[in-house]
Design a protein around this motif. Structure first.
Motif, PDB file in Angstrom:
ATOM      1  N   ASP A 191    -132.353 -61.277 -30.306  1.00  0.00           N
ATOM      2  CA  ASP A 191    -131.522 -60.693 -29.009  1.00  0.00           C
ATOM      3  C   ASP A 191    -131.025 -62.474 -28.689  1.00  0.00           C
ATOM      4  O   ASP A 191    -131.247 -63.277 -29.545  1.00  0.00           O
ATOM      5  N   HIS A 228    -129.551 -59.512 -21.592  1.00  0.00           N
ATOM      6  CA  HIS A 228    -129.541 -58.472 -22.812  1.00  0.00           C
ATOM      7  C   HIS A 228    -130.439 -57.799 -23.143  1.00  0.00           C
ATOM      8  O   HIS A 228    -130.638 -56.678 -23.457  1.00  0.00           O
ATOM      9  N   VAL A 232    -132.180 -54.169 -23.941  1.00  0.00           N
ATOM     10  CA  VAL A 232    -132.757 -53.607 -25.314  1.00  0.00           C
ATOM     11  C   VAL A 232    -133.925 -53.407 -25.077  1.00  0.00           C
ATOM     12  O   VAL A 232    -134.494 -52.100 -26.477  1.00  0.00           O
ATOM     13  N   CYS A 235    -135.467 -49.716 -23.642  1.00  0.00           N
ATOM     14  CA  CYS A 235    -135.561 -49.416 -24.984  1.00  0.00           C
ATOM     15  C   CYS A 235    -136.208 -48.782 -25.527  1.00  0.00           C
ATOM     16  O   CYS A 235    -136.635 -47.112 -25.558  1.00  0.00           O
ATOM     17  N   ASN A 288    -135.872 -54.736 -34.876  1.00  0.00           N
ATOM     18  CA  ASN A 288    -134.431 -54.456 -33.859  1.00  0.00           C
ATOM     19  C   ASN A 288    -133.392 -56.113 -33.360  1.00  0.00           C
ATOM     20  O   ASN A 288    -133.612 -56.492 -33.450  1.00  0.00           O
ATOM     21  N   SER A 290    -129.624 -56.181 -31.592  1.00  0.00           N
ATOM     22  CA  SER A 290    -128.996 -55.948 -30.881  1.00  0.00           C
ATOM     23  C   SER A 290    -127.390 -56.739 -31.050  1.00  0.00           C
ATOM     24  O   SER A 290    -126.753 -57.477 -30.346  1.00  0.00           O
ATOM     25  N   SER A 332    -126.959 -52.796 -34.806  1.00  0.00           N
ATOM     26  CA  SER A 332    -126.503 -52.136 -34.135  1.00  0.00           C
ATOM     27  C   SER A 332    -125.332 -51.941 -34.795  1.00  0.00           C
ATOM     28  O   SER A 332    -124.016 -53.145 -35.391  1.00  0.00           O
ATOM     29  N   SER A 406    -125.497 -51.233 -28.786  1.00  0.00           N
ATOM     30  CA  SER A 406    -126.347 -52.182 -28.434  1.00  0.00           C
ATOM     31  C   SER A 406    -127.926 -51.359 -28.398  1.00  0.00           C
ATOM     32  O   SER A 406    -128.755 -51.995 -28.240  1.00  0.00           O
ATOM     33  N   PHE A 407    -127.552 -50.388 -27.109  1.00  0.00           N
ATOM     34  CA  PHE A 407    -129.077 -50.140 -26.546  1.00  0.00           C
ATOM     35  C   PHE A 407    -129.248 -48.994 -27.970  1.00  0.00           C
ATOM     36  O   PHE A 407    -130.222 -48.118 -27.996  1.00  0.00           O
ATOM     37  N   PRO A 410    -132.028 -49.770 -30.219  1.00  0.00           N
ATOM     38  CA  PRO A 410    -133.146 -50.170 -30.205  1.00  0.00           C
ATOM     39  C   PRO A 410    -133.815 -48.299 -29.871  1.00  0.00           C
ATOM     40  O   PRO A 410    -135.261 -48.549 -30.074  1.00  0.00           O
TER      41      PRO A 410
END
Length: 464
Positions: A191, A228, A232, A235, A288, A290, A332, A406-407, A410
Motif C-alpha cells: 500500500d 490508506h 486496508v 479490513c 493484498n 489495493s 483490487s 481497495s477495501f 483485503p
C-alpha cells in the motif's frame, strides 16, 4: 491509484477536499531535480548465487512454501549480479530498486544523459524513463488518534460489529466458527502508507511482524505516510469484538509501502515488483494489493487497453508469476467504472490471481467498480466483495465506512488466508480456482461480477 480512491470517496460521501484532509502543505522537492530510469538487463551470468543454495536469498518459510507446493526454484529467483550493480553505480546511476523476476534495475540520476549512456554497458539491453521529480512535494499530516472506540461504534450482540455484513456476505463466519481465523498464515499488505498503525489502540492486537518501504522518493517510515494502508489492514486484521473484526484477525502481517501517493508514474510498477519479490522472500502466503495503474502524470507511459493482457506491463508480468511462486494475490479491480477508462487497472489483468470488484449491501455491483474482461478475453474481475461501503479503521483510530475496491480486496484476501489455513493441502493455483468455483455465478460469469461472490463455507467443505 490512492489519489483516485480519495477523490472517489469525497465525491460519494462528501468528505473534505484532498488538500484540507490528507496533506498539510507543500515545499520544494528535496534533493533537486532528478530522474529515474528502468534498466532491462540481458542476463544474470555473473550472479554470486545458485539455485542449489536458496537459503542465501530466501527465508526458510519461502523455501518450505515452494517445497510443499512442489515448486522448483529457478533462475528468476536468483538475485541480480552484484558486479552489474557496481558497474551501474560507477557509471553514475544510484540503484534505488531492482527486480530479479524481471531482470530489471531502477536507478536515479541527476542528468538524463547519465541514464541514456547505460546502454553502453554490455548487459543493459534497454533504458526507459519512468519518473521525474515534481517541482513541489505535498506533506502528509498525521492526525491525532482516537484512544478508544466510542459508544456509538459499539454493536452490542454482534461479534463482527461494523464489519458484520462484509464477513457474512462471504459466509466467512463459518470459517471463523470452525477455528480458521488465519493463524499461521502470513499476509503481505502492499500500500501507500500505514499511518499510526503502531499507535492506534484499536489495531494493537494485529500481529505485525515487519515493515518495509520500497518507494525511493521519501522516508522509510511506513507509519508516517498515508493512512490508506491503515484502512486496508483493518479490513483483515482488526479484532475488536462488537466494534469491528476483520476477515483474518489471527494472521501475521507484513506492511509494505509500494505506492508513492504524491506522484503517479511508471516507477510505481518497479516499486510494486520489488515489494512482491520481498514478500515472496520472507514467506508471505497471501498478498493484498489495493493498488492499480493505468494513466500517469503528464500522460507519460499511459497504458492502453490492448496491453491489458496480463503479460505486457511490468507490474502485470510480476503479478502473473506469483501463483507459480506459491503465493495468492488479491488485487483490487480499480474504481474506474464511472470514468472514461471503465476497465480494470494493471495488475488486475494478471493471470492466476484474484481480481476483486466491489458490491453494495444489496449484492449489486458498485457503479465505480472497474469491469472486464481482459484484453485477451479472460474473465475479469474474478470475484466480488463488499466495498460500497466497507467498515474500516482510519488513521485516526476511528471506525468509518469507505468506498472502493481497495477495501473489497483485503476483505477477500483475509478470507483466502483463512481458507488456506483450513485447506493447507492446496497449491496457490488450486486455492484460486476453488474460490472462483465457490462463487455464486461460476457457471455463467460476466465482465461485471466475474464469477461472483464466493461462499467460503462451500469452499471449505468442497471435496475438490
Amino acid at each position: 491509484m490512492i489519489k483516485k480512491i480519495l477523490f472517489l470517496m469525497m465525491a460519494l460521501v462528501g468528505l473534505q477536499t484532498l488538500s484540507d484532509k490528507a496533506f498539510a502543505g507543500s515545499d520544494v522537492y528535496p534533493g533537486g531535480k532528478s530522474y529515474m530510469y528502468r534498466l532491462y538487463l540481458t542476463d544474470k551470468n555473473h550472479t554470486e548465487y545458485t539455485i542449489d543454495h536458496p537459503e542465501a536469498f530466501l527465508s526458510k518459510k519461502a523455501i518450505e512454501r515452494r517445497r510443499k507446493q512442489q515448486i522448483a526454484i529457478d533462475e528468476t529467483d536468483l538475485p541480480l549480479p552484484d558486479t552489474y550493480l557496481r558497474q551501474i553505480a560507477i557509471m553514475g546511476g544510484q540503484v534505488v530498486g531492482k527486480s530479479k523476476w524481471n531482470n530489471t534495475v531502477l536507478i536515479r540520476v541527476a542528468e538524463r544523459a547519465t541514464a541514456e549512456h547505460m546502454t553502453d554497458l554490455p548487459f543493459v539491453s534497454r533504458v526507459l524513463k519512468v519518473w521525474e521529480s515534481p517541482d513541489t512535494l505535498l506533506h502528509n499530516r498525521r492526525d491525532n488518534i482516537q484512544k478508544t472506540l466510542g459508544e456509538k461504534e459499539h454493536h452490542v450482540g454482534s461479534y463482527y460489529g461494523a464489519a458484520e455484513l462484509q464477513i457474512t456476505m462471504l459466509n466467512g463466519q463459518a470459517l471463523h466458527g470452525a477455528g480458521y481465523k488465519g493463524k499461521g498464515m502470513t499476509i503481505a499488505v502492499l500500500d501507500g502508507g500505514f499511518t499510526n498503525v503502531n499507535r492506534i489502540p484499536a489495531l494493537a492486537k494485529i500481529k505485525v511482524i515487519g515493515t518495509r518501504n520500497f518507494v525511493a522518493t521519501l522516508s522509510d517510515d511506513v507509519y508516517a505516510e498515508h493512512d490508506h494502508g491503515t484502512r486496508v489492514l483493518s479490513c483483515m486484521g482488526a479484532s475488536e469484538p462488537e466494534y469491528i473484526v476483520g476477515s483474518a484477525p489471527e494472521a501475521a502481517y507484513w506492511l509494505i509501502r509500494a505506492e508513492d501517493v504524491y506522484t503517479e508514474t511508471l516507477a510505481e510498477e518497479d516499486y510494486w515488483a520489488a515489494a512482491v519479490e520481498f514478500a515472496d522472500s520472507v514467506g508471505a502466503d497471501v498478498v493484498n494489493s489495493s493498488l492499480g495503474y493505468q494513466d500517469f502524470d503528464g500522460n507519460e507511459g499511459d497504458h492502453i487497453y490492448r496491453e491489458l493482457d496480463g503479460h505486457t506491463a511490468l507490474i502485470s508480468c510480476t503479478a502473473s508469476m506469483m501463483a507459480d511462486k506459491g503465493m495468492v494475490l488479491c488485487n483490487s479491480a480499480g474504481n474506474d467504472g464511472m470514468g472514461t477508462w471503465k476497465k480494470i487497472n494493471f495488475p488486475a489483468d494478471a493471470d492466476n490471481i484474484l481480481t476483486v470488484g466491489a458490491v453494495n449491501s444489496m449484492r449489486k455491483n458498485a457503479a465505480f467498480s472497474s469491469i472486464g474482461p481482459s484484453a485477451d478475453g479472460r474473465v475479469k474481475p474474478d470475484v466480488m466483495s463488499l466495498g460500497s461501503p466497507a467498515a474500516v479503521i482510519s488513521g485516526r483510530g476511528a471506525i468509518s465506512f469507505d468506498m472502493g475496491t481497495s477495501f473489497a480486496s483485503p476483505i477477500m484476501a483475509g478470507m483466502v488466508a483463512c481458507l488456506w489455513q483450513a485447506r493447507p493441502e492446496l497449491t496457490a493455483r488450486q486455492l484460486i480456482q476453488l474460490v472462483r468455483e465457490s462463487s455464486h455465478q461460476y457457471d455463467y460469469p460476466d465482465n461485471i461480477f466475474g464469477y461472483g461472490i464466493p461462499d467460503f463455507e462451500k469452499a471449505m467443505k468442497s471435496d475438490r
